[in-house]
Design an enzyme around this catalytic site. Structure first.
Site, PDB file in Angstrom:
ATOM      1  N   PHE A  15       1.880   2.119  17.479  1.00 32.40           N
ATOM      2  CA  PHE A  15       0.288   1.484  17.783  1.00 32.40           C
ATOM      3  C   PHE A  15      -0.878   2.352  17.945  1.00 32.40           C
ATOM      4  O   PHE A  15      -2.055   1.780  18.685  1.00 32.40           O
ATOM      5  CB  PHE A  15       1.108   0.307  18.983  1.00 32.40           C
ATOM      6  CG  PHE A  15       2.195  -0.579  18.962  1.00 32.40           C
ATOM      7  CD1 PHE A  15       2.485  -1.032  17.963  1.00 32.40           C
ATOM      8  CD2 PHE A  15       2.786  -0.119  19.832  1.00 32.40           C
ATOM      9  CE1 PHE A  15       3.526  -1.257  17.882  1.00 32.40           C
ATOM     10  CE2 PHE A  15       4.518  -0.153  20.250  1.00 32.40           C
ATOM     11  CZ  PHE A  15       4.273  -1.594  18.950  1.00 32.40           C
ATOM     12  N   GLY A  66       6.882   2.510  11.644  1.00 31.08           N
ATOM     13  CA  GLY A  66       8.034   1.115  11.758  1.00 31.08           C
ATOM     14  C   GLY A  66       7.823  -0.591  10.918  1.00 31.08           C
ATOM     15  O   GLY A  66       8.128  -1.042  10.645  1.00 31.08           O
ATOM     16  N   ARG A 105      -2.628  -7.877  -1.894  1.00 31.42           N
ATOM     17  CA  ARG A 105      -1.155  -8.034  -2.892  1.00 31.42           C
ATOM     18  C   ARG A 105       0.044  -8.028  -1.506  1.00 31.42           C
ATOM     19  O   ARG A 105      -0.196  -6.836  -1.482  1.00 31.42           O
ATOM     20  CB  ARG A 105      -1.516  -7.182  -3.836  1.00 31.42           C
ATOM     21  CG  ARG A 105       0.097  -7.496  -4.426  1.00 31.42           C
ATOM     22  CD  ARG A 105      -0.317  -6.551  -6.357  1.00 31.42           C
ATOM     23  NE  ARG A 105       1.031  -6.862  -6.981  1.00 31.42           N
ATOM     24  CZ  ARG A 105       0.743  -5.846  -7.387  1.00 31.42           C
ATOM     25  NH1 ARG A 105      -0.025  -4.891  -8.058  1.00 31.42           N
ATOM     26  NH2 ARG A 105       1.885  -6.262  -8.891  1.00 31.42           N
ATOM     27  N   PRO A 118       7.127  -8.995   0.640  1.00 30.00           N
ATOM     28  CA  PRO A 118       6.899 -10.292   1.816  1.00 30.00           C
ATOM     29  C   PRO A 118       7.822 -10.400   3.586  1.00 30.00           C
ATOM     30  O   PRO A 118       7.048 -10.922   4.027  1.00 30.00           O
ATOM     31  CB  PRO A 118       7.235 -11.736   1.190  1.00 30.00           C
ATOM     32  CG  PRO A 118       8.151 -11.045   0.089  1.00 30.00           C
ATOM     33  CD  PRO A 118       7.695  -9.614  -0.239  1.00 30.00           C
ATOM     34  N   LYS A 119       9.188  -9.821   3.037  1.00 31.20           N
ATOM     35  CA  LYS A 119       9.827  -9.671   3.949  1.00 31.20           C
ATOM     36  C   LYS A 119       9.039  -9.269   5.107  1.00 31.20           C
ATOM     37  O   LYS A 119       8.740  -9.645   6.964  1.00 31.20           O
ATOM     38  CB  LYS A 119      11.505  -9.348   3.430  1.00 31.20           C
ATOM     39  CG  LYS A 119      12.316  -9.225   5.394  1.00 31.20           C
ATOM     40  CD  LYS A 119      13.412  -8.856   4.272  1.00 31.20           C
ATOM     41  CE  LYS A 119      14.535  -9.310   5.032  1.00 31.20           C
ATOM     42  NZ  LYS A 119      16.169  -9.128   4.590  1.00 31.20           N
ATOM     43  N   GLN A 161       5.065  -7.632   9.652  1.00 30.31           N
ATOM     44  CA  GLN A 161       4.269  -6.591  11.026  1.00 30.31           C
ATOM     45  C   GLN A 161       3.380  -7.516  11.462  1.00 30.31           C
ATOM     46  O   GLN A 161       2.931  -7.154  12.352  1.00 30.31           O
ATOM     47  CB  GLN A 161       3.673  -6.443   9.609  1.00 30.31           C
ATOM     48  CG  GLN A 161       3.842  -5.453   8.733  1.00 30.31           C
ATOM     49  CD  GLN A 161       3.421  -4.230  10.307  1.00 30.31           C
ATOM     50  OE1 GLN A 161       1.998  -3.734   9.151  1.00 30.31           O
ATOM     51  NE2 GLN A 161       3.969  -3.052  10.741  1.00 30.31           N
ATOM     52  N   GLY A 174      -3.785  -3.609   2.753  1.00 28.70           N
ATOM     53  CA  GLY A 174      -3.510  -2.512   4.057  1.00 28.70           C
ATOM     54  C   GLY A 174      -3.639  -4.343   5.576  1.00 28.70           C
ATOM     55  O   GLY A 174      -3.967  -5.684   5.249  1.00 28.70           O
ATOM     56  N   GLU A 180      -3.107  -4.078  11.354  1.00 26.98           N
ATOM     57  CA  GLU A 180      -4.102  -4.629  12.121  1.00 26.98           C
ATOM     58  C   GLU A 180      -4.517  -5.651  12.444  1.00 26.98           C
ATOM     59  O   GLU A 180      -5.227  -6.534  13.527  1.00 26.98           O
ATOM     60  CB  GLU A 180      -5.443  -3.508  12.683  1.00 26.98           C
ATOM     61  CG  GLU A 180      -4.853  -2.177  11.256  1.00 26.98           C
ATOM     62  CD  GLU A 180      -4.667  -1.613  13.649  1.00 26.98           C
ATOM     63  OE1 GLU A 180      -4.596   0.042  12.434  1.00 26.98           O
ATOM     64  OE2 GLU A 180      -4.598  -1.796  14.147  1.00 26.98           O
TER      65      GLU A 180
HETATM   66 MO1  MOS Z   1      -3.300   2.504  14.571  1.00 30.41          MO
HETATM   67  S1  MOS Z   1      -4.252   1.748  16.681  1.00 30.41           S
HETATM   68  O1  MOS Z   1      -4.844   2.032  13.622  1.00 30.41           O
HETATM   69  O2  MOS Z   1      -1.972   3.319  15.208  1.00 30.41           O
END
Ligand code: MOS
Length: 715
Positions: free
Chosen positions: A245, A472, A604, A608-609, A614, A678, A681
């Site tokens: 993270f 992850g 895109r 999807p899973k 995430q 992407g 976040e």
């Molecule tokens: Mo994320 S805070 O860019 O690992």
């Protein structure tokens, strides 16, 4: 040739799943070089001052102790300045130099390490080390008034500063409707399940590091500078990361400790930080206080945004966040002024944590937007629609794609937003108050330069290789899918090797850039390979047959990808809309999230899973930020008092309600050829203000300090 069903877009299960669930996936701390010894790190117990004396005699006499390292005997290291700082490091200041002198800069600073035959002996010996300090007065109180003054001069490149457009203060003074509110965001810790671990092993003057990291090649670079070594002599291996993270973006002092200890002990050494040490030895999301002033006309059109933030920072480094970027990009508004300042304290350096900066700034901005909607008597979704930013008004660029309106519509529809009765305290179930809240999510989409090597074999399989990481999010899987399609092979015929600094260049595994960066390089490499196959003299039906027809065992190609002209012509961002229902028991002060809908525009969706996975992870992070996660700071000691998972609360399954994730259709082929923006976040963005707004809707009370714990509901 029988082309398989395209893998992109399929809910493929994690290709590394079986290795993880059977325990065969090797994490950094599980490597076992011959002669491995174990280190325990000793940390300071005062926030500021210097070491007067260290007594190591008792520790040294314990059988099995191999070395005790401190500033008294550690090698002097050059800590060369890097020519160009990696973007994950603070822009100015000096990183903490381990065991180079007696000065103490924060409570919990590493001051010594014991190396022993076993971890138990190392831990026992570490507890026998006596240290006498000379204490100095420490700045342990967050005093926003003491923050360094922001200026236009320093606002560039992630430094504290001022920014904006138009005349925000003038417009605010003349606004028909205004909001002026202050918000506090607590210091938060990453708390990944896997602690930070490094194993260092020297063979002559060559160093191998097995390290938990989000950027293997940056560890090489940084350690080369710390030790004044040739980069070619360092190799960093990190095939699996158990969550990070942001805490493993940069190279922390314990990596240097492992390398020093291994050199002094003359054998490989493993340094694992304890859960308690993780609260000081790596960074955290800084405590941030903000003031937001909004001005609007009676129709809800924003005329002014003034957002100011003050965040805590260490004395030795200047870690600044993009906290105030959302104020400039989320809505259309002619007059915006932001001011970001840093408040120096005797603390360890903060660092990026999921959605860094943006999520903090967006919390205050979106909480204030909810207050504005209430002042106007307007539906919160309608207020957002009226202020939709058709372009990025900070840069003046058009968006490369933006489906935010669809996110609002789809999210509201799935949530049943129309059932919300606007009046606070008007919805109840039994003894509980019911609240609905929503917020916008925005997180800029970026790419970095990446390279990939692709190899096909005569047995019909392929390997792709890049020095990327997978902490992850499913990088192993999604990029395997991309390569499989580009080669026309089934997913299970392709293997992705990553997490080794000797592999082709990859950018940091952070900022949600991996898929768009490394995935695009994977396509490029596989296309280059197909071109090579097409040019072979003999033809076959499949790749395997073509290779065999040409008497080849294998064929390699390299590909690379980097951001280009599109960064000059367009602004790129992921978007979303988050809708939350909370239940509040006012007697207990308990707030529970009952359900949440997140509708996202991430371009895109490759898988999807995994993408849903995430998102639910990010949403849970947002629940923690809004309701649970807070470092309990004791100003007397400059110390986090709940530095453990029993007292620092993170959401678990019991705190996690029905999380509904929907991806709105869209591809962003301006941003990159894959059309993917992407993810990561974006999923934590907007969750906290959606929850705090729902708490207001339920209770009629504005609680402007997150996390909203029971005492803040009752108090
Ligand atoms: Mo994320 S805070 O860019 O690992």
């Amino acid at each position: 040739m029988n082309a398989p069903t395209p893998a992109i877009g399929q809910p493929v299960s994690r290709v590394d799943g079986p290795a993880k669930v059977t325990g065969t996936a090797r994490y950094a701390g599980e490597f076992a070089p011959d002669g491995l010894a174990y280190a325990a790190v000793v940390t300071s117990t005062i926030p500021k001052g210097r070491i007067r004396r260290i007594d190591t005699t008792a520790a040294e006499t314990i059988p099995g102790v191999l070395a005790v390292v401190s500033h008294l005997n550690a090698p002097s290291l050059p800590y060369h300045e890097m020519e160009k700082r990696p973007q994950v490091d603070p822009k100015s200041g000096d990183q903490l130099q381990v065991f180079q002198g007696p000065d103490i800069l924060f409570n919990g600073q590493p001051v010594a390490a014991v190396v022993a035959q076993t971890q138990e002996i190392a831990d026992a010996a570490a507890s026998c080390i006596g240290i006498a300090y000379e204490e100095a007065e420490a700045r342990t109180v967050f005093d926003p008034g003491r923050g360094r003054e922001p200026s236009e001069e320093t606002a560039k490149g992630g430094r504290p500063g001022a920014s904006g457009r138009g005349d925000a203060d003038g417009a605010l003074a003349g606004a028909a409707v205004t909001v002026d509110a202050a918000y506090v965001q607590a210091r938060e810790h990453h708390n990944a399940i896997e602690p930070h671990v490094t194993i260092a092993s020297w063979e002559g003057d060559r160093l191998t590091l097995y390290d938990k990291t989000q950027w293997v090649q940056n560890v090489v670079d940084e350690i080369a500078h710390v030790f004044g070594m040739d980069k070619e002599k360092i190799r960093v291996i990190s095939p699996f990361v158990g969550g990070a993270f942001g805490s493993a973006l940069r190279t922390w002092p314990h990596v240097t400790i492992a390398a020093i200890a291994a050199r002094m002990a003359g054998r490989p050494v493993r340094v694992e930080l304890s859960r308690r040490q993780l609260y000081n030895a790596v960074g955290y999301r800084p405590h941030t206080e903000q003031r937001v002033r909004l001005g609007a006309d009676r129709d809800g059109k924003l005329t002014a945004i003034v957002q100011e933030a003050a965040a805590q920072v260490a004395t030795y480094e200047e870690y600044a966040e993009t906290t105030l970027q959302p104020a400039e990009t989320t809505y259309s508004c002619p007059n915006v002024r932001t001011a970001y300042r840093l408040v120096e304290m005797d603390v360890n350096s903060p660092c990026p944590m999921r959605g860094p900066g943006i999520v903090t700034g967006l919390y205050a901005l979106e909480a204030a937007m909810d207050e504005l909607a209430f002042e106007l008597g307007m539906d919160p979704v309608e207020l957002r629609l009226r202020n939709h930013a058709d372009t990025n008004e900070k840069t003046g660029q058009p968006w490369s794609s933006k489906e935010l309106r669809t996110c609002y519509e789809t999210g509201a529809e799935r949530f049943g937003w129309a059932n919300r009765i606007p009046e606070p305290r008007s919805m109840r179930v039994g003894t509980e108050l019911v609240g609905y809240g929503m917020a916008t999510a925005i997180y800029h989409a970026d790419r970095g330069a990446a390279e990939m090597q692709a190899t096909v074999f005569a047995n019909g399989t392929a390997v792709i290789r890049s020095a990327a990481s997978d902490m992850g999010p499913g990088t192993y899987t999604s990029i395997t899918q991309i390569a499989a399609d580009a080669l026309g092979l089934p997913v299970d015929a392709v293997r992705f090797e990553l997490g080794d600094s000797d592999l082709p260049t990859a950018p940091v595994h952070g900022g949600s850039i991996t898929l768009a960066s490394v995935g695009t390089a994977a396509s490029a490499a596989c296309e280059a390979l197909r071109d090579k196959l097409d040019r072979l003299p003999a033809k076959g039906g499949s790749i395997a047959e073509t290779l065999r027809a040409n008497s080849l065992d294998r064929l390699d190609a390299k590909g690379k990808a980097a951001p280009g002209e599109e960064t000059k012509t367009h602004a790129s961002s992921a978007f979303g809309a988050v809708f939350v229902e909370v239940r509040v028991d006012e007697g207990l002060g308990a707030v529970r999230v009952k359900r949440m809908v997140g509708a996202y525009d991430v371009g895109r969706v490759v898988n999807p899973k995994i993408a849903r996975s995430q998102c639910i992870g990010g949403m849970m992070g947002g629940i923690g930020m809004a309701l649970m996660e807070q470092a309990e700071w004791d100003e007397r000691f400059g110390k986090v008092m709940n530095a453990n998972l029993a007292e620092y609360l993170v959401p678990v399954c019991a705190d996690t309600p029905d999380l509904d994730v929907v991806f709105v259709p869209g591809e962003d082929t301006i941003f990159n050829p894959l059309g993917a923006k992407g993810l990561a976040e974006i999923a934590i963005c907007g969750v906290a203000p959606a929850i705090t707004s729902a708490v207001f809707h339920a209770t009629g009370r504005r609680i402007r300090h997150i996390p909203i714990m029971a005492e803040r509901v009752i108090g």
